[in-house]
Design an enzyme around this catalytic site. Sequence first.
Site, PDB file in Angstrom:
ATOM      1  N   GLU A   9      41.706  38.531 -13.826  1.00 35.36           N
ATOM      2  CA  GLU A   9      40.803  37.572 -13.188  1.00 35.36           C
ATOM      3  C   GLU A   9      41.071  37.505 -11.685  1.00 35.36           C
ATOM      4  OE1 GLU A   9      39.567  32.875 -13.880  1.00 35.36           O
ATOM      5  OE2 GLU A   9      41.632  33.502 -14.268  1.00 35.36           O
ATOM      6  N   CYS A  62      39.502  34.147 -18.832  1.00 38.66           N
ATOM      7  CA  CYS A  62      40.641  33.218 -18.833  1.00 38.66           C
ATOM      8  C   CYS A  62      40.444  31.971 -19.694  1.00 38.66           C
ATOM      9  CB  CYS A  62      41.002  32.857 -17.390  1.00 38.66           C
ATOM     10  SG  CYS A  62      42.706  32.266 -17.219  1.00 38.66           S
ATOM     11  N   LYS A 107      31.971  33.185 -15.592  1.00 38.61           N
ATOM     12  CA  LYS A 107      32.879  32.349 -16.383  1.00 38.61           C
ATOM     13  C   LYS A 107      32.202  31.054 -16.807  1.00 38.61           C
ATOM     14  CE  LYS A 107      37.600  30.430 -16.045  1.00 38.61           C
ATOM     15  NZ  LYS A 107      38.747  30.302 -15.106  1.00 38.61           N
TER      16      LYS A 107
END
Length: 260
Positions: free
Chosen positions: A44, A144, A110
Amino acid sequence: MNSTLDIALVQPDLVWENPKENRTAFTEKIRAISKKVSLIVLPEMFNTGFTMNAPEVAETMDGDTVQWLKEMAKEKDCAITGSIIIQENGNYYNRLIFMLPNGKYHTYDKHQLFTLAKEQEVFTAGVNEVIIEYKGWKIKLQVCYDLRFPVWARNTSEYDVLLYVASWPKPRINAWDTLLKARAIENMCYCIGVNRVGLDGKGYEYNGHSAVYNVLGDSMIKENPIEKEAILYATLDKSHIEEIRRKLPFLDDRDKFVFK
């Protein structure tokens, strides 16, 4: 269609908020990959570290890092993926880019923003589930903090691979290890997780543990866990997924729901 998929996981230390230096370091690491692979996975915010300083380091889809991804994917003749900070239409996104060797790409923004770091105050959350097809493999893209939310990862589309790029800190690494394995088992898929190592500019420590788990939750990387800079390799086999899903048809018993 490829019955196997050879992948390389690049687990790096990163230079804080310095895209140019990080690109240079990744160029060396990627060129050092001697095995023929079809996919290289970076973590990330691989060009900056996990920073909320988006106004200073954000790029566009026409920027240097996306161009670098195109050049490296073409040079290595394989896909390369990782997330960076993108500015678009007045918003900032933590965007995973899946770059193909022909210069075309897929993106995933994300979805679950990390409120503990106030990510939601800087970035705009993605709203779209993204499952891509690459060499006959269906790959679901995640970033994540998405890992903590199993509904967002739920395998309702018969995907083969669940892929996470992350900046997951050392104090919570047990959760990383446990949840990656759980996502593989509950979704009856391969689960890939790539994390970084070292200290960031805020003093947070990262200790890697990049991993690949198969449908049964077995580690595909013998050296796991690795807590230093490393390039890790794994070969995914489509027959493993098909055989286990045939013998253990647990996905047939999935709850029926609509995500809102």
